[in-house]
Design a protein around this motif. Structure first.
Motif, PDB file in Angstrom:
ATOM      1  N   LEU A 122       0.859  -1.173   0.000  1.00  0.00           N
ATOM      2  CA  LEU A 122       0.000   0.000   0.000  1.00  0.00           C
ATOM      3  C   LEU A 122       0.896   1.224   0.000  1.00  0.00           C
ATOM      4  O   LEU A 122       1.654   1.451   0.946  1.00  0.00           O
ATOM      5  CB  LEU A 122      -0.908  -0.009   1.228  1.00  0.00           C
ATOM      6  CG  LEU A 122      -1.884   1.156   1.405  1.00  0.00           C
ATOM      7  CD1 LEU A 122      -2.893   1.169   0.265  1.00  0.00           C
ATOM      8  CD2 LEU A 122      -2.599   1.048   2.749  1.00  0.00           C
ATOM      9  N   THR A 123       0.844   1.994  -1.080  1.00  0.00           N
ATOM     10  CA  THR A 123       1.719   3.156  -1.202  1.00  0.00           C
ATOM     11  C   THR A 123       1.096   4.391  -0.564  1.00  0.00           C
ATOM     12  O   THR A 123      -0.115   4.453  -0.338  1.00  0.00           O
ATOM     13  CB  THR A 123       2.011   3.458  -2.682  1.00  0.00           C
ATOM     14  OG1 THR A 123       0.774   3.771  -3.339  1.00  0.00           O
ATOM     15  CG2 THR A 123       2.645   2.261  -3.354  1.00  0.00           C
ATOM     16  N   SER A 124       1.948   5.351  -0.243  1.00  0.00           N
ATOM     17  CA  SER A 124       1.502   6.638   0.303  1.00  0.00           C
ATOM     18  C   SER A 124       0.516   6.448   1.444  1.00  0.00           C
ATOM     19  O   SER A 124      -0.611   6.952   1.402  1.00  0.00           O
ATOM     20  CB  SER A 124       0.863   7.492  -0.806  1.00  0.00           C
ATOM     21  OG  SER A 124       1.767   7.701  -1.854  1.00  0.00           O
ATOM     22  N   VAL A 125       0.953   5.735   2.433  1.00  0.00           N
ATOM     23  CA  VAL A 125       0.094   5.491   3.589  1.00  0.00           C
ATOM     24  C   VAL A 125      -0.198   6.816   4.285  1.00  0.00           C
ATOM     25  O   VAL A 125       0.710   7.578   4.588  1.00  0.00           O
ATOM     26  CB  VAL A 125       0.774   4.512   4.563  1.00  0.00           C
ATOM     27  CG1 VAL A 125      -0.108   4.276   5.766  1.00  0.00           C
ATOM     28  CG2 VAL A 125       1.078   3.208   3.855  1.00  0.00           C
ATOM     29  N   ILE A 126      -1.431   7.086   4.543  1.00  0.00           N
ATOM     30  CA  ILE A 126      -1.832   8.317   5.213  1.00  0.00           C
ATOM     31  C   ILE A 126      -2.278   7.962   6.628  1.00  0.00           C
ATOM     32  O   ILE A 126      -2.456   6.804   6.942  1.00  0.00           O
ATOM     33  CB  ILE A 126      -2.952   9.031   4.426  1.00  0.00           C
ATOM     34  CG1 ILE A 126      -4.152   8.105   4.268  1.00  0.00           C
ATOM     35  CG2 ILE A 126      -2.428   9.487   3.085  1.00  0.00           C
ATOM     36  CD1 ILE A 126      -5.322   8.769   3.552  1.00  0.00           C
ATOM     37  N   PRO A 127      -2.472   8.956   7.501  1.00  0.00           N
ATOM     38  CA  PRO A 127      -2.844   8.617   8.878  1.00  0.00           C
ATOM     39  C   PRO A 127      -4.065   7.716   8.981  1.00  0.00           C
ATOM     40  O   PRO A 127      -4.142   6.889   9.873  1.00  0.00           O
ATOM     41  CB  PRO A 127      -3.111   9.986   9.502  1.00  0.00           C
ATOM     42  CG  PRO A 127      -2.185  10.887   8.770  1.00  0.00           C
ATOM     43  CD  PRO A 127      -2.159  10.376   7.352  1.00  0.00           C
ATOM     44  N   GLU A 128      -4.985   7.843   8.052  1.00  0.00           N
ATOM     45  CA  GLU A 128      -6.144   6.947   8.109  1.00  0.00           C
ATOM     46  C   GLU A 128      -5.770   5.508   7.829  1.00  0.00           C
ATOM     47  O   GLU A 128      -6.574   4.599   8.038  1.00  0.00           O
ATOM     48  CB  GLU A 128      -7.207   7.397   7.094  1.00  0.00           C
ATOM     49  CG  GLU A 128      -7.944   8.664   7.494  1.00  0.00           C
ATOM     50  CD  GLU A 128      -7.138   9.922   7.213  1.00  0.00           C
ATOM     51  OE1 GLU A 128      -7.596  11.012   7.584  1.00  0.00           O
ATOM     52  OE2 GLU A 128      -6.041   9.811   6.632  1.00  0.00           O
ATOM     53  N   GLY A 129      -4.535   5.308   7.342  1.00  0.00           N
ATOM     54  CA  GLY A 129      -4.103   3.957   7.089  1.00  0.00           C
ATOM     55  C   GLY A 129      -3.676   3.219   8.324  1.00  0.00           C
ATOM     56  O   GLY A 129      -3.450   2.037   8.275  1.00  0.00           O
ATOM     57  N   ALA A 130      -3.545   3.910   9.461  1.00  0.00           N
ATOM     58  CA  ALA A 130      -3.188   3.251  10.705  1.00  0.00           C
ATOM     59  C   ALA A 130      -4.329   2.350  11.110  1.00  0.00           C
ATOM     60  O   ALA A 130      -5.454   2.802  11.316  1.00  0.00           O
ATOM     61  CB  ALA A 130      -2.908   4.284  11.792  1.00  0.00           C
ATOM     62  N   SER A 131      -4.037   1.077  11.173  1.00  0.00           N
ATOM     63  CA  SER A 131      -5.099   0.103  11.417  1.00  0.00           C
ATOM     64  C   SER A 131      -4.502  -1.198  11.911  1.00  0.00           C
ATOM     65  O   SER A 131      -3.284  -1.400  11.846  1.00  0.00           O
ATOM     66  CB  SER A 131      -5.859  -0.208  10.108  1.00  0.00           C
ATOM     67  OG  SER A 131      -6.512   0.912   9.576  1.00  0.00           O
ATOM     68  N   VAL A 132      -5.372  -2.078  12.290  1.00  0.00           N
ATOM     69  CA  VAL A 132      -4.991  -3.480  12.425  1.00  0.00           C
ATOM     70  C   VAL A 132      -5.285  -4.128  11.077  1.00  0.00           C
ATOM     71  O   VAL A 132      -6.388  -4.001  10.559  1.00  0.00           O
ATOM     72  CB  VAL A 132      -5.771  -4.193  13.539  1.00  0.00           C
ATOM     73  CG1 VAL A 132      -5.386  -5.669  13.590  1.00  0.00           C
ATOM     74  CG2 VAL A 132      -5.502  -3.525  14.885  1.00  0.00           C
ATOM     75  N   TYR A 133      -4.282  -4.757  10.512  1.00  0.00           N
ATOM     76  CA  TYR A 133      -4.430  -5.412   9.221  1.00  0.00           C
ATOM     77  C   TYR A 133      -4.535  -6.920   9.421  1.00  0.00           C
ATOM     78  O   TYR A 133      -3.703  -7.520  10.121  1.00  0.00           O
ATOM     79  CB  TYR A 133      -3.237  -5.086   8.318  1.00  0.00           C
ATOM     80  CG  TYR A 133      -3.274  -3.681   7.753  1.00  0.00           C
ATOM     81  CD1 TYR A 133      -2.934  -2.581   8.529  1.00  0.00           C
ATOM     82  CD2 TYR A 133      -3.669  -3.465   6.434  1.00  0.00           C
ATOM     83  CE1 TYR A 133      -2.991  -1.297   8.017  1.00  0.00           C
ATOM     84  CE2 TYR A 133      -3.715  -2.178   5.903  1.00  0.00           C
ATOM     85  CZ  TYR A 133      -3.375  -1.105   6.702  1.00  0.00           C
ATOM     86  OH  TYR A 133      -3.424   0.169   6.183  1.00  0.00           O
ATOM     87  N   TYR A 134      -5.552  -7.493   8.807  1.00  0.00           N
ATOM     88  CA  TYR A 134      -5.782  -8.929   8.877  1.00  0.00           C
ATOM     89  C   TYR A 134      -5.623  -9.556   7.495  1.00  0.00           C
ATOM     90  O   TYR A 134      -6.064  -8.975   6.491  1.00  0.00           O
ATOM     91  CB  TYR A 134      -7.196  -9.233   9.359  1.00  0.00           C
ATOM     92  CG  TYR A 134      -7.532  -8.716  10.722  1.00  0.00           C
ATOM     93  CD1 TYR A 134      -8.139  -7.480  10.888  1.00  0.00           C
ATOM     94  CD2 TYR A 134      -7.273  -9.482  11.852  1.00  0.00           C
ATOM     95  CE1 TYR A 134      -8.474  -7.006  12.137  1.00  0.00           C
ATOM     96  CE2 TYR A 134      -7.599  -9.020  13.120  1.00  0.00           C
ATOM     97  CZ  TYR A 134      -8.204  -7.776  13.249  1.00  0.00           C
ATOM     98  OH  TYR A 134      -8.523  -7.324  14.503  1.00  0.00           O
ATOM     99  N   CYS A 135      -5.041 -10.730   7.436  1.00  0.00           N
ATOM    100  CA  CYS A 135      -5.126 -11.534   6.221  1.00  0.00           C
ATOM    101  C   CYS A 135      -6.131 -12.650   6.481  1.00  0.00           C
ATOM    102  O   CYS A 135      -6.318 -13.092   7.630  1.00  0.00           O
ATOM    103  CB  CYS A 135      -3.770 -12.075   5.783  1.00  0.00           C
ATOM    104  SG  CYS A 135      -2.906 -13.177   6.927  1.00  0.00           S
ATOM    105  N   ALA A 136      -6.779 -13.088   5.430  1.00  0.00           N
ATOM    106  CA  ALA A 136      -7.867 -14.037   5.614  1.00  0.00           C
ATOM    107  C   ALA A 136      -8.086 -14.860   4.355  1.00  0.00           C
ATOM    108  O   ALA A 136      -7.717 -14.447   3.250  1.00  0.00           O
ATOM    109  CB  ALA A 136      -9.146 -13.290   5.973  1.00  0.00           C
ATOM    110  N   ARG A 137      -8.728 -16.003   4.521  1.00  0.00           N
ATOM    111  CA  ARG A 137      -9.149 -16.824   3.398  1.00  0.00           C
ATOM    112  C   ARG A 137     -10.640 -16.599   3.177  1.00  0.00           C
ATOM    113  O   ARG A 137     -11.421 -16.602   4.131  1.00  0.00           O
ATOM    114  CB  ARG A 137      -8.889 -18.305   3.667  1.00  0.00           C
ATOM    115  CG  ARG A 137      -9.170 -19.188   2.450  1.00  0.00           C
ATOM    116  CD  ARG A 137      -8.836 -20.636   2.713  1.00  0.00           C
ATOM    117  NE  ARG A 137      -9.809 -21.298   3.575  1.00  0.00           N
ATOM    118  CZ  ARG A 137      -9.781 -22.603   3.849  1.00  0.00           C
ATOM    119  NH1 ARG A 137      -8.816 -23.366   3.347  1.00  0.00           N
ATOM    120  NH2 ARG A 137     -10.688 -23.128   4.647  1.00  0.00           N
TER     121      ARG A 137
END
Length: 122
Positions: free
Chosen positions: A83-98
Motif C-alpha cells: 500500500l503506497t503513500s500510507v496516510i494517517p487513516e491507514g493506521a489500522s490493524v491489518y488482517y489476512c484471511a481466506r
C-alpha cells in the motif's frame, strides 16, 4: 488452515506499507480459494482492502485501487499486500484471511490471521 501476518509496525506517510501473510495447512493450499486483506481503523468497522483469486486475478476496494497491490508466492505459501503513500487513516490493524469470494461480505471468510497493528508516524 493457519494464517500469520508479518511486517513493520511503524511506517511514515511516504513509505510503502508491505505486509506478508504466511499460510499453512496443506500442500499448495494457497493456490486455491481467495486470499484477502482486511483492515480495521481504530474505533471503526472492518474495511476490505483487496483479494487475490486462485487464478492470480486481483480485486481491490475502489478507494484504494490506485495505491494497492496484492501478490502471491506459491513456493513460499505467502501473499503480500503493498500500500503506497500510507496516510494517517491507514493506521489500522491489518488482517489476512481466506475467503470464498473477493468482497466485504465477511460471512464468506472462514479463516483469519490474528492481525498486525500498523501505526503511521510523521
Amino acid at each position: 488452515v493457519r494464517l500469520q501476518e508479518s511486517g513493520p509496525g511503524l511506517v511514515n506517510p511516504s513509505q510503502t506499507l508491505s505486509l506478508t501473510c504466511t499460510v499453512s495447512g496443506g500442500p499448495d493450499i494457497i493456490s486455491h480459494y481467495y486470499w484477502s486483506w482486511v483492515r480495521q481503523p481504530p474505533g471503526k468497522g472492518l474495511e476490505w482492502v483487496g483479494s487475490i483469486a486462485e487464478t492470480g486475478h486481483t480485486f481491490y476496494t475502489p478507494s484504494l485501487k490506485r495505491r494497492t497491490s496484492i501478490s502471491r508466492d506459491s513456493s513460499k505459501s505467502q501473499f503480500t499486500l503493498q500500500l503506497t503513500s500510507v496516510i494517517p487513516e491507514g493506521a489500522s490493524v491489518y488482517y489476512c484471511a481466506r475467503s470464498w469470494e473477493a468482497s466485504s461480505d465477511y460471512s464468506k471468510y472462514d479463516s483469519w490471521g490474528p492481525g498486525t497493528q500498523v501505526t503511521v508516524v510523521p
